[in-house]
Design a protein around this motif. Sequence first.
Motif, PDB file in Angstrom:
ATOM      1  N   ARG A   1       9.211   2.373 -12.017  1.00 60.20           N
ATOM      2  CA  ARG A   1       9.473   0.775 -12.210  1.00 60.20           C
ATOM      3  C   ARG A   1      10.088   0.108 -11.275  1.00 60.20           C
ATOM      4  NH1 ARG A   1      12.866  -2.521 -13.013  1.00 60.20           N
ATOM      5  NH2 ARG A   1      14.885  -1.006 -13.016  1.00 60.20           N
ATOM      6  N   HIS A   2      11.062   0.706 -10.364  1.00 62.09           N
ATOM      7  CA  HIS A   2      11.453   0.041  -9.086  1.00 62.09           C
ATOM      8  C   HIS A   2      10.561  -0.134  -8.245  1.00 62.09           C
ATOM      9  CE1 HIS A   2      14.847  -0.885  -6.489  1.00 62.09           C
ATOM     10  NE2 HIS A   2      14.277  -0.371  -5.904  1.00 62.09           N
ATOM     11  N   LEU A   3       9.981   0.639  -7.932  1.00 62.51           N
ATOM     12  CA  LEU A   3       8.649   0.683  -7.045  1.00 62.51           C
ATOM     13  C   LEU A   3       7.703  -0.560  -7.459  1.00 62.51           C
ATOM     14  CD1 LEU A   3       7.949   4.290  -5.779  1.00 62.51           C
ATOM     15  CD2 LEU A   3       8.872   2.378  -4.299  1.00 62.51           C
ATOM     16  N   GLN A   4       7.338  -0.662  -8.925  1.00 61.62           N
ATOM     17  CA  GLN A   4       6.522  -1.483  -9.292  1.00 61.62           C
ATOM     18  C   GLN A   4       6.979  -2.802  -9.067  1.00 61.62           C
ATOM     19  OE1 GLN A   4       3.180  -0.875 -10.554  1.00 61.62           O
ATOM     20  NE2 GLN A   4       3.296  -3.065 -10.222  1.00 61.62           N
ATOM     21  N   GLU A   5       8.228  -3.127  -9.169  1.00 63.81           N
ATOM     22  CA  GLU A   5       8.873  -4.285  -8.942  1.00 63.81           C
ATOM     23  C   GLU A   5       8.811  -4.927  -7.499  1.00 63.81           C
ATOM     24  OE1 GLU A   5      13.044  -4.216 -10.040  1.00 63.81           O
ATOM     25  OE2 GLU A   5      12.688  -3.897 -12.077  1.00 63.81           O
ATOM     26  N   HIS A   6       8.754  -4.132  -6.671  1.00 66.61           N
ATOM     27  CA  HIS A   6       8.572  -4.110  -4.788  1.00 66.61           C
ATOM     28  C   HIS A   6       7.084  -4.524  -5.068  1.00 66.61           C
ATOM     29  CE1 HIS A   6      12.365  -3.285  -3.163  1.00 66.61           C
ATOM     30  NE2 HIS A   6      12.462  -2.159  -4.322  1.00 66.61           N
TER      31      HIS A   6
ATOM     32  N   GLU B   1       2.247   9.392  -6.091  1.00 67.12           N
ATOM     33  CA  GLU B   1       2.851  10.832  -6.132  1.00 67.12           C
ATOM     34  C   GLU B   1       4.201  11.178  -6.908  1.00 67.12           C
ATOM     35  OE1 GLU B   1       4.530  11.768  -2.029  1.00 67.12           O
ATOM     36  OE2 GLU B   1       2.411  10.736  -0.975  1.00 67.12           O
ATOM     37  N   LEU B   2       4.769  10.120  -7.195  1.00 61.74           N
ATOM     38  CA  LEU B   2       5.564  10.226  -8.243  1.00 61.74           C
ATOM     39  C   LEU B   2       5.276  10.437  -9.551  1.00 61.74           C
ATOM     40  CD1 LEU B   2       8.149   7.246  -7.242  1.00 61.74           C
ATOM     41  CD2 LEU B   2       8.574   9.629  -6.892  1.00 61.74           C
ATOM     42  N   ILE B   3       4.005   9.840 -10.034  1.00 62.34           N
ATOM     43  CA  ILE B   3       3.232  10.234 -11.321  1.00 62.34           C
ATOM     44  C   ILE B   3       2.843  11.440 -11.145  1.00 62.34           C
ATOM     45  CG2 ILE B   3       1.452   9.319 -12.661  1.00 62.34           C
ATOM     46  CD1 ILE B   3       1.787   6.392 -11.690  1.00 62.34           C
ATOM     47  N   ARG B   4       2.295  11.899 -10.211  1.00 62.26           N
ATOM     48  CA  ARG B   4       1.627  13.329 -10.174  1.00 62.26           C
ATOM     49  C   ARG B   4       3.049  14.221 -10.449  1.00 62.26           C
ATOM     50  NH1 ARG B   4      -0.768  13.210  -5.222  1.00 62.26           N
ATOM     51  NH2 ARG B   4      -1.258  11.272  -4.972  1.00 62.26           N
ATOM     52  N   GLY B   5       3.869  13.975  -9.837  1.00 62.84           N
ATOM     53  CA  GLY B   5       5.406  14.814  -9.835  1.00 62.84           C
ATOM     54  C   GLY B   5       5.973  14.766 -10.910  1.00 62.84           C
ATOM     55  N   GLN B   6       5.592  13.637 -11.815  1.00 62.09           N
ATOM     56  CA  GLN B   6       6.171  13.282 -13.315  1.00 62.09           C
ATOM     57  C   GLN B   6       7.834  13.244 -12.917  1.00 62.09           C
ATOM     58  OE1 GLN B   6       5.257  16.813 -15.708  1.00 62.09           O
ATOM     59  NE2 GLN B   6       3.291  16.366 -16.168  1.00 62.09           N
ATOM     60  N   THR B   7       7.855  12.181 -12.073  1.00 62.24           N
ATOM     61  CA  THR B   7       9.298  12.098 -11.506  1.00 62.24           C
ATOM     62  C   THR B   7       9.874  10.778 -12.520  1.00 62.24           C
ATOM     63  OG1 THR B   7       8.801  12.352  -9.503  1.00 62.24           O
ATOM     64  CG2 THR B   7      10.524  10.881  -9.711  1.00 62.24           C
ATOM     65  N   ASP B   8      11.209  10.511 -12.585  1.00 70.08           N
ATOM     66  CA  ASP B   8      11.998   9.484 -13.397  1.00 70.08           C
ATOM     67  C   ASP B   8      11.101   8.171 -13.490  1.00 70.08           C
ATOM     68  OD1 ASP B   8      13.678   8.001 -14.550  1.00 70.08           O
ATOM     69  OD2 ASP B   8      15.040   7.894 -12.706  1.00 70.08           O
ATOM     70  N   PRO B   9      10.768   7.845 -14.639  1.00 69.41           N
ATOM     71  CA  PRO B   9      10.159   6.499 -14.599  1.00 69.41           C
ATOM     72  C   PRO B   9      10.822   5.353 -14.101  1.00 69.41           C
ATOM     73  CG  PRO B   9      10.038   7.694 -16.823  1.00 69.41           C
ATOM     74  CD  PRO B   9      11.008   8.435 -15.748  1.00 69.41           C
ATOM     75  N   GLU B  10      12.137   5.609 -14.076  1.00 65.93           N
ATOM     76  CA  GLU B  10      13.005   4.333 -13.328  1.00 65.93           C
ATOM     77  C   GLU B  10      12.528   4.139 -11.908  1.00 65.93           C
ATOM     78  OE1 GLU B  10      15.364   0.970 -13.289  1.00 65.93           O
ATOM     79  OE2 GLU B  10      14.680   2.038 -14.726  1.00 65.93           O
ATOM     80  N   GLN B  11      12.302   5.310 -11.113  1.00 63.99           N
ATOM     81  CA  GLN B  11      11.950   5.260  -9.986  1.00 63.99           C
ATOM     82  C   GLN B  11      10.565   4.349  -9.867  1.00 63.99           C
ATOM     83  OE1 GLN B  11      12.613   9.430  -8.614  1.00 63.99           O
ATOM     84  NE2 GLN B  11      13.169   8.315  -6.787  1.00 63.99           N
TER      85      GLN B  11
ATOM     86  N   ALA C   1       0.870  -1.290   0.093  1.00 63.70           N
ATOM     87  CA  ALA C   1      -0.101  -0.132   0.055  1.00 63.70           C
ATOM     88  C   ALA C   1       0.877   1.269  -0.061  1.00 63.70           C
ATOM     89  CB  ALA C   1      -1.072  -0.087   1.329  1.00 63.70           C
ATOM     90  N   ALA C   2       1.890   1.306   0.864  1.00 65.44           N
ATOM     91  CA  ALA C   2       2.673   2.365   0.863  1.00 65.44           C
ATOM     92  C   ALA C   2       3.505   2.496  -0.290  1.00 65.44           C
ATOM     93  CB  ALA C   2       3.863   2.454   2.014  1.00 65.44           C
ATOM     94  N   HIS C   3       4.002   1.495  -1.014  1.00 58.30           N
ATOM     95  CA  HIS C   3       4.553   1.422  -2.441  1.00 58.30           C
ATOM     96  C   HIS C   3       3.785   2.080  -3.681  1.00 58.30           C
ATOM     97  CE1 HIS C   3       8.265  -0.002  -0.923  1.00 58.30           C
ATOM     98  NE2 HIS C   3       7.627  -1.424  -1.320  1.00 58.30           N
ATOM     99  N   ARG C   4       2.423   1.701  -3.330  1.00 58.99           N
ATOM    100  CA  ARG C   4       1.329   2.195  -4.364  1.00 58.99           C
ATOM    101  C   ARG C   4       1.052   3.897  -4.147  1.00 58.99           C
ATOM    102  NH1 ARG C   4      -2.249  -2.865  -3.792  1.00 58.99           N
ATOM    103  NH2 ARG C   4      -1.543  -4.091  -5.706  1.00 58.99           N
ATOM    104  N   ALA C   5       1.040   4.240  -2.784  1.00 53.29           N
ATOM    105  CA  ALA C   5       0.798   5.552  -2.662  1.00 53.29           C
ATOM    106  C   ALA C   5       2.261   6.416  -3.071  1.00 53.29           C
ATOM    107  CB  ALA C   5       0.660   5.872  -1.292  1.00 53.29           C
ATOM    108  N   GLU C   6       3.241   5.909  -3.044  1.00 46.64           N
ATOM    109  CA  GLU C   6       4.319   6.467  -3.276  1.00 46.64           C
ATOM    110  C   GLU C   6       4.610   6.477  -4.803  1.00 46.64           C
ATOM    111  OE1 GLU C   6       9.310   6.190  -2.772  1.00 46.64           O
ATOM    112  OE2 GLU C   6       7.793   4.948  -1.739  1.00 46.64           O
TER     113      GLU C   6
ATOM    114  N   GLU D   1       2.946  -8.724  -3.798  1.00 50.38           N
ATOM    115  CA  GLU D   1       1.811  -9.336  -4.335  1.00 50.38           C
ATOM    116  C   GLU D   1       1.922 -10.969  -4.400  1.00 50.38           C
ATOM    117  OE1 GLU D   1       0.815  -7.059  -7.683  1.00 50.38           O
ATOM    118  OE2 GLU D   1      -0.584  -5.740  -6.553  1.00 50.38           O
ATOM    119  N   GLN D   2       3.029 -11.186  -4.870  1.00 47.89           N
ATOM    120  CA  GLN D   2       3.408 -12.828  -5.047  1.00 47.89           C
ATOM    121  C   GLN D   2       3.454 -13.176  -3.642  1.00 47.89           C
ATOM    122  OE1 GLN D   2       7.017 -12.450  -7.269  1.00 47.89           O
ATOM    123  NE2 GLN D   2       5.802 -12.616  -9.321  1.00 47.89           N
TER     124      GLN D   2
END
Length: 77
Positions: free
Chosen positions: A55-60, A43-53, A35-40, A65-66
Amino acid sequence: MSCTTLRHRFDDERKKGLTFARALEIYQDVEGSVAAHRAEIEELIRGQTDPEQIRHLQEHITEGEQLIQEIHQLHLH
């Protein structure tokens, strides 16, 4: 706590003899971490932050989820 750390804790507990209480505790921690990663990510999407960050959070999130799925599939004996 990171999903990777929680995965290691789960694996260690499983080797020692995972109790229902510990599985539930880890499950709740993983849900909170995901849940914390999703919220983060939001925020990163709204701030148009580096897509690499993002992607890294999505991996977590995927790892978390696994682990949640694996805990869901545990059987008590």
